[in-house]
Design a protein around this motif. Sequence first.
Motif, PDB file in Angstrom:
ATOM      1  N   ILE A 108       0.842  -1.205   0.000  1.00 47.57           N
ATOM      2  CA  ILE A 108       0.000   0.000   0.000  1.00 47.57           C
ATOM      3  C   ILE A 108       0.873   1.248   0.000  1.00 47.57           C
ATOM      4  CG2 ILE A 108      -1.621   1.357   1.338  1.00 47.57           C
ATOM      5  CD1 ILE A 108      -2.849  -1.101   2.389  1.00 47.57           C
ATOM      6  N   ALA A 111       0.353  -8.318  -2.586  1.00 51.44           N
ATOM      7  CA  ALA A 111      -0.128  -7.742  -3.848  1.00 51.44           C
ATOM      8  C   ALA A 111      -1.257  -8.592  -4.407  1.00 51.44           C
ATOM      9  CB  ALA A 111       1.020  -7.635  -4.844  1.00 51.44           C
ATOM     10  N   LEU A 149      -4.422  -7.833  -2.397  1.00 49.46           N
ATOM     11  CA  LEU A 149      -5.004  -6.522  -2.700  1.00 49.46           C
ATOM     12  C   LEU A 149      -5.849  -6.565  -3.959  1.00 49.46           C
ATOM     13  CD1 LEU A 149      -2.322  -3.845  -1.914  1.00 49.46           C
ATOM     14  CD2 LEU A 149      -3.999  -4.911  -0.481  1.00 49.46           C
ATOM     15  N   ARG A 150      -5.526  -7.520  -4.854  1.00 45.55           N
ATOM     16  CA  ARG A 150      -6.322  -7.615  -6.074  1.00 45.55           C
ATOM     17  C   ARG A 150      -7.644  -8.315  -5.796  1.00 45.55           C
ATOM     18  NH1 ARG A 150      -2.554  -9.298 -11.077  1.00 45.55           N
ATOM     19  NH2 ARG A 150      -1.923  -7.184 -11.576  1.00 45.55           N
ATOM     20  N   LEU A 151      -7.691  -9.104  -4.725  1.00 45.83           N
ATOM     21  CA  LEU A 151      -8.874  -9.939  -4.506  1.00 45.83           C
ATOM     22  C   LEU A 151      -9.902  -9.316  -3.576  1.00 45.83           C
ATOM     23  CD1 LEU A 151      -7.188 -13.422  -4.248  1.00 45.83           C
ATOM     24  CD2 LEU A 151      -8.470 -12.453  -6.148  1.00 45.83           C
ATOM     25  N   THR A 152      -9.477  -8.467  -2.649  1.00 44.10           N
ATOM     26  CA  THR A 152     -10.448  -7.925  -1.719  1.00 44.10           C
ATOM     27  C   THR A 152     -10.280  -6.425  -1.619  1.00 44.10           C
ATOM     28  OG1 THR A 152     -11.241  -7.927   0.543  1.00 44.10           O
ATOM     29  CG2 THR A 152      -8.929  -8.405   0.225  1.00 44.10           C
ATOM     30  N   ASP A 153     -11.366  -5.742  -1.233  1.00 41.27           N
ATOM     31  CA  ASP A 153     -11.233  -4.297  -1.093  1.00 41.27           C
ATOM     32  C   ASP A 153     -11.315  -3.878   0.367  1.00 41.27           C
ATOM     33  OD1 ASP A 153     -13.847  -4.978  -0.948  1.00 41.27           O
ATOM     34  OD2 ASP A 153     -14.441  -3.925  -2.780  1.00 41.27           O
ATOM     35  N   ARG A 154     -11.170  -4.825   1.287  1.00 39.07           N
ATOM     36  CA  ARG A 154     -11.178  -4.421   2.696  1.00 39.07           C
ATOM     37  C   ARG A 154      -9.791  -4.602   3.285  1.00 39.07           C
ATOM     38  NH1 ARG A 154     -16.903  -6.654   4.664  1.00 39.07           N
ATOM     39  NH2 ARG A 154     -17.865  -6.478   2.624  1.00 39.07           N
ATOM     40  N   PRO A 155      -9.345  -3.613   4.042  1.00 37.07           N
ATOM     41  CA  PRO A 155      -7.982  -3.697   4.562  1.00 37.07           C
ATOM     42  C   PRO A 155      -7.737  -4.916   5.470  1.00 37.07           C
ATOM     43  CG  PRO A 155      -9.122  -1.730   5.371  1.00 37.07           C
ATOM     44  CD  PRO A 155      -9.985  -2.332   4.330  1.00 37.07           C
ATOM     45  N   TYR A 199       0.132 -14.532  -7.588  1.00 39.60           N
ATOM     46  CA  TYR A 199      -0.096 -13.132  -7.972  1.00 39.60           C
ATOM     47  C   TYR A 199      -0.780 -13.058  -9.333  1.00 39.60           C
ATOM     48  CZ  TYR A 199       1.001  -8.386  -9.439  1.00 39.60           C
ATOM     49  OH  TYR A 199       0.915  -7.101  -9.896  1.00 39.60           O
ATOM     50  N   ARG A 234      -9.735  -9.705 -12.739  1.00 39.68           N
ATOM     51  CA  ARG A 234     -10.214  -9.212 -14.039  1.00 39.68           C
ATOM     52  C   ARG A 234     -11.502  -9.906 -14.432  1.00 39.68           C
ATOM     53  NH1 ARG A 234      -5.089  -8.503 -15.280  1.00 39.68           N
ATOM     54  NH2 ARG A 234      -4.720 -10.517 -16.214  1.00 39.68           N
TER      55      ARG A 234
END
Lengths: 290, 285, 260
Positions: A42, A218, A221-227, A276, A284
């Motif tokens: 991040i 990395a 981060l592509r798979l989820t939008d929660r920290p 990754y 996608r």
Amino acid sequence: MQALLHAIVEPGFFADGAVQIAATLGGVVAVVAGLIGVFTVIRSQAFAGHALSDIGSAGGSSAYLAGVAPLWGFVGISVLAAAAMEQIGVQRARGRDVATGIVLGVGFALASLFLYLGMTYHNSSGEIPTILFGSVFTLSAANLPLVIGLGAVALLTTLTLYRPLLLASVSPELAAARGVHVRVVGAAYLFALAITVALCDLTIGAILSTALLVGPAAAALRLTDRPHRAALLAAGISLACTWLGLLLAWDSFYWPPLRHGWPVSFFIVTLVLAAYLAAGALARGQTKRG
Amino acid sequence: MELAQPPTAPLSDGGAATTDRVLQLAGVTVDLGGRRILDDVSFSLRAGELTGLIGSNGAGKTTLLRVILGLLAPTRGAVTVAGPDPRHSVGYVPQKFMLDPDLPVRARDLVALGIDGHHLGVARPSRERRERVTRMLDAVGAGRFADTRVGRLSGGEQQRVLIAHALISHPRLLLLDEPLANLDLRSAREAVDLLARIAREQRIAVMISAHEMNALLPVMDRVVYLAEGRAACGPADEVVRADVLSRLYGHRVEVIRAGERVLVVAGEGDDAEPSHPHHHDSEER
Amino acid sequence: MFSGFMVNAWIVASLAAVVGGAVGFFVVMRGASFVAHAIPNGSFAGAAGAALVGASTLAGLGVFSVGGALGIGLLGRRSRRDVATALTLVFMLGLGALFLSFSAENSEAAYSLLFGEVLGISSNEIGPTLVLSALGLLMLGLLWRPLLLDSVLPGRAPGRRTLAIELAFLLLVAITTTMTVPVVGTTLIFTLMIAPAASARALTARPGLALLLSAAIALMTVWGAIALSYTTNWPVGFFVGSLGACAYALSRVAHWSSGG
């Protein structure tokens, strides 16, 4: 079915003492690296993390030269290098880039010298691949308490700083306006990163440890939008890659060409890269459907 | 709206007329690197009012905001923020920033960080906390994209999320740095209306910095006009006048009114330079 | 120090330094230190692989550094560039570890790849190095304006053109890598690309002058390193790294005392 299972898990994998120790140590390090790595990605500090791990090779080799356990060399030099980077200027993105590069250069210069001296005076050429590429199978159980202790320090530091660190990573300006000491938080995180990197150095080697730090995070981060979820997912991916890597390395003992086993680190790194890329494809696919 | 009326804490000087005074600047002067950025700036902001901080680029707007936020100590002068905990009674929305689209932070997470982002440790999730965040997002019209990553929102949407982030900790003063730059005309009008409503309904002082005042004219209660480091303040029709602004700039300027619009342009004669960067026109972008 | 096989070392090292310093100017301008570190470091696998199959080291380095450049350029389009760089790098290094474990080569060979071995340079390496440095400088000359513009104002050109410029830049780094590895080793090339350029940038504001200054500082660093290495027998890489850091520190002091 039984035969298939046997083909995947070579008999003796779970019973072997070295494997048990490697799986425990590697597991602890993988979880710590995954969790901490989320912030590394991040904050766009992949280069800093990588530089710290590379500089670790100087620490590992100097520790060998001085006859100390390599872990202390890794930890000492990483923390020192982190302090130097912070001093030269990690505040600005461009300044950070050059600062990291210069510190890394000095670290490598020292590593080359220490390794050279080690080869010349200790006849220790066997140690070089170990320091650079790691060898989790050769670790002894005596390392365990220390590794767990250092991992706990890194994790506690990051968990304590969780909210201000997240805010400062989104926008330093916003954090400063709320009274967060952005620079202190950044420096403390760099300290936790240095310790984590030192642990990775020990298990998969100084020049490969970036894989565990950056790759799973990395991918997550592509798979989820929660920290929170990203941190847990990263730890999971990292653990899976490490354990699967150990298993494959064990299996590879009878593989060509030399039949003495392929390096564990190679498997871990390859699995991380695969995870990754798979995460990217999955993400996608999701955006296309959604 | 979910925010309660903030308790009115009296300023040190007390007095009925000053009880709703939220911010007071007295003779604030800032020198940076040998240059005088702000020169003896004094004004005060009252609860429930929307104030425009107007000035061209480099007039010292951002410096002034940093001083109010406590990020920069003035060389001389005093800044008084009302309330028991001055730092946390100021909400701040920085200039539009570029966020990474993969940052795993949803609009909801960023607003939750507005509650306690400066506290150590991990927040304990609770239904009450979640509902508070949802209400806040709805209040600023950001409910639709509560679960989208902030980096993937448009400029106007990010702005709403940032306003929610700033408002959720019950500030008494809300500062916005150039919130209208980079917004299209419609989004800019929506943002201005939202901010005016927030000021009125929640009785907080809102200060918006802008290099162009026309979008703010319909809702602005007062204006703080910055030029050459000096400030003039008061209601818009008292400040945006040729004599006041000429004194501020130190040379002649003219104020041209065209319908609803106001243009400040360099005047004839004197030492007016046509290239002087204080030309204000809503069509300049 | 200047006799026999050392002459080869001086020639090859000087060429490498000039090209490295010049390319380094753009590395620093573009904030691409990590890339400049990753491509050479990852090309280590190429050398190890070449040794395994009996191909020439230079070919192995070339294939892997160009492959790494393409990997970074293409992966970096879709994601964060630093992550793409890190993962490309560690994957190549992982391959290197694998090749190294296959070949029964002793670790001294690995060491000289990682940290350089000037004395091992033979006269038949001069030809390819000359060709590569000519190619690198030619590319630099042709791309000078677009690269400079794209470095100062990134993302102004249309998408496809930006990608082309980025890939051309990465190829430049790959070429520099291929010719420089035999001299200073994979790990310290990037010092040669960053430290002189960062020093030059602190000393002058003019881009053309900065590029020349960067090449000159790189040349001095390498010459000093070889001379010191020859007298002390310590590794070249050590001196390249230390001298580079010293040059940077001195330039910062000069910059600071001139009030910049």
